[in-house]
Design an enzyme around this catalytic site. Structure first.
Site, short mmCIF file in Angstrom:
data_model
loop_
_atom_site.label_atom_id
_atom_site.label_comp_id
_atom_site.label_asym_id
_atom_site.label_seq_id
_atom_site.Cartn_x
_atom_site.Cartn_y
_atom_site.Cartn_z
N CYS A 114 94.20 9.28 69.88
CA CYS A 114 93.16 8.62 68.89
C CYS A 114 92.64 7.22 69.32
CB CYS A 114 93.56 9.00 67.58
SG CYS A 114 94.72 7.69 66.97
N THR B 20 93.19 4.86 67.33
CA THR B 20 94.31 4.06 67.06
C THR B 20 95.31 3.65 68.20
OG1 THR B 20 94.11 4.64 64.68
CG2 THR B 20 96.12 3.31 65.30
N HIS C 250 93.98 1.27 70.77
CA HIS C 250 94.13 -0.02 70.10
C HIS C 250 95.66 -0.20 70.47
CE1 HIS C 250 90.38 -0.80 67.82
NE2 HIS C 250 90.58 0.17 67.26
N HIS D 53 100.04 11.09 66.83
CA HIS D 53 100.11 11.77 65.46
C HIS D 53 99.21 12.68 65.29
CE1 HIS D 53 97.30 8.57 65.27
NE2 HIS D 53 96.72 9.32 64.51
N GLU D 54 98.12 12.91 66.25
CA GLU D 54 97.35 13.96 66.19
C GLU D 54 98.02 15.30 66.93
OE1 GLU D 54 93.00 11.66 66.33
OE2 GLU D 54 93.51 12.98 67.71
N CYS E 94 106.00 5.11 49.57
CA CYS E 94 107.25 4.66 49.09
C CYS E 94 107.55 5.31 47.66
CB CYS E 94 107.22 3.11 48.73
SG CYS E 94 106.01 2.69 47.58
N CYS F 133 105.08 2.35 44.27
CA CYS F 133 103.97 1.23 44.16
C CYS F 133 102.99 1.85 43.04
CB CYS F 133 103.46 1.05 45.39
SG CYS F 133 102.29 2.46 46.10
N CYS G 112 100.84 4.79 44.33
CA CYS G 112 101.83 6.22 44.34
C CYS G 112 101.94 6.77 42.79
CB CYS G 112 103.17 6.08 44.75
SG CYS G 112 103.24 5.69 46.41
N CYS H 150 99.13 4.41 49.68
CA CYS H 150 100.38 3.69 49.24
C CYS H 150 100.28 2.27 49.45
CB CYS H 150 101.72 4.46 49.64
SG CYS H 150 103.23 3.37 49.52
#
Length: 346
Positions: A42, A44, A47, A65-66, A95, A98, A101, A109
């Site tokens: 992807c 990212t 990058h 992650h894809e 988390c 927060c 969340c 989050c």
């Protein structure tokens, strides 16, 4: 049978990956060990490849992650999954404490960790992840196509937040992988979609997919949209280009009380024509990742063919060829979505 050793690709900095043999990750309590089938590259990840995220990911990271996978082993306390079951991962770790969340917005989050960036990811033969991140796939879905579910879920989230209704006009500024997926999801929702893009190869693919297209370097985008909409403009605009010209265009093509969805990540804060927001009572909507319902929608769209996975996937490489795959994608004017075949099977 789970092996003792696996192959994994590590980002080492300076546009370099090394493919190494390592220990198979063991599922902790509450986790599921997955046998990875495919993993997409992807924006990212690119990058990371360019060194722009070294401070975040370090120089010993397995990215990705894809992905698509099958269940290999269940950690202590996990039930409800079958061995060999097809799954994908929604790669977010919130988390739980927060304000976001607490309000039910765990996908944004305040302390969000992204699996495959803040932790090791799917560019390895086996990956252990929290069970709550899994979405079970229908048996008849192809695992190479299923590797598109994560980016399609991004598009589903963008379109859902836009509140696009059937018959509305939508402009997608930026015809890269995410832009084309946003366009397909918006079309499935009933939108009349136009894609604005400067790359002729991407315009050709968008045209093959049946979309109206405009190259703003060669034609007047505002005039084209006004002609299509009878001077009204687009009720929904998706800024997916990540460019200043794209931001300039988003306020000029929007209809009165139009909704603009900011999809792209801008490297530097762009200048935005706030006068247009006053003049036409526009709305600007931020959209970051996705929620569980976006994943379920994405699974359905890929399964029923509303998202043309075959056209979007332009090349597939093996894990051992990951270095050349990143190099090729970095220089390719025609690639849309590049996959890494990590394991076997369709």
């Amino acid at each position: 049978m789970t092996p003792d050793k696996i192959t994994a690709a590590y980002y080492r900095g300076d546009k370099t990956f090394t493919v190494e043999t390592t220990e198979v990750p063991q599922p902790k309590p509450g986790e599921v060990l997955l046998k990875i089938a495919y993993c997409g590259i992807c924006g990212t990840d690119m990058h990371v490849y360019h060194g722009n995220m070294d401070a975040r990911v370090g120089l010993n990271r397995i990215v990705g992650h894809e992905m698509s996978a099958t269940v290999a082993e269940l950690g202590e306390g996990v039930s409800g999954f079958d061995m060999g079951q097809k799954v994908v991962v929604r790669p977010l770790a919130a988390c739980g404490n927060c304000p976001a969340c607490a309000e039910g917005y765990s996908h944004i989050c305040h302390n969000l960790q992204f699996l495959g960036l803040d932790t090791d990811g799917a560019m390895q033969e086996y990956w252990s992840v929290p069970a709550e991140t899994l979405h079970v796939l229908p048996e008849d879905i192809r695992l190479d196509h299923a590797a598109l579910i994560e980016p399609v879920a991004v598009a589903c989230h963008d379109v859902r937040l836009s509140q696009l209704t059937p018959g509305e006009n939508a402009v997608v500024i930026g015809g890269g992988p995410i832009g084309v997926l946003v366009a397909m999801v918006a079309r499935e929702a009933g939108g009349n979609v136009t894609i604005s893009e400067v790359n002729e190869n991407r315009l050709r693919i968008a045209g093959q997919l049946g979309f109206d297209t405009v190259n703003p370097l060669k034609s007047d985008l505002v005039a084209a949209i006004n002609e299509k909409t009878g001077g009204k403009g687009a009720e929904v605009v998706f800024e997916v280009s990540g460019s200043q010209p794209g931001v300039d265009a988003m306020t000029t093509v929007a209809a009165t009380r139009g909704r603009i969805v900011m999809v792209a990540i801008h490297a530097a804060p762009p200048k935005v024509d706030m006068f247009q927001f006053f003049w036409r009572e526009l709305k600007l909507i931020g959209a970051r990742v996705y929620e569980p319902e976006d994943y379920e929608k994405a699974i359905d769209l890929i399964r029923n063919g509303a998202v043309d996975a075959e056209t979007i996937i332009t090349d597939v490489s093996t894990l051992t060829d990951i270095q050349s795959a990143f190099e090729a994608l970095d220089s390719s004017p025609v690639a849309m979505k590049s996959l890494i075949k990590v394991g076997g099977g369709q």
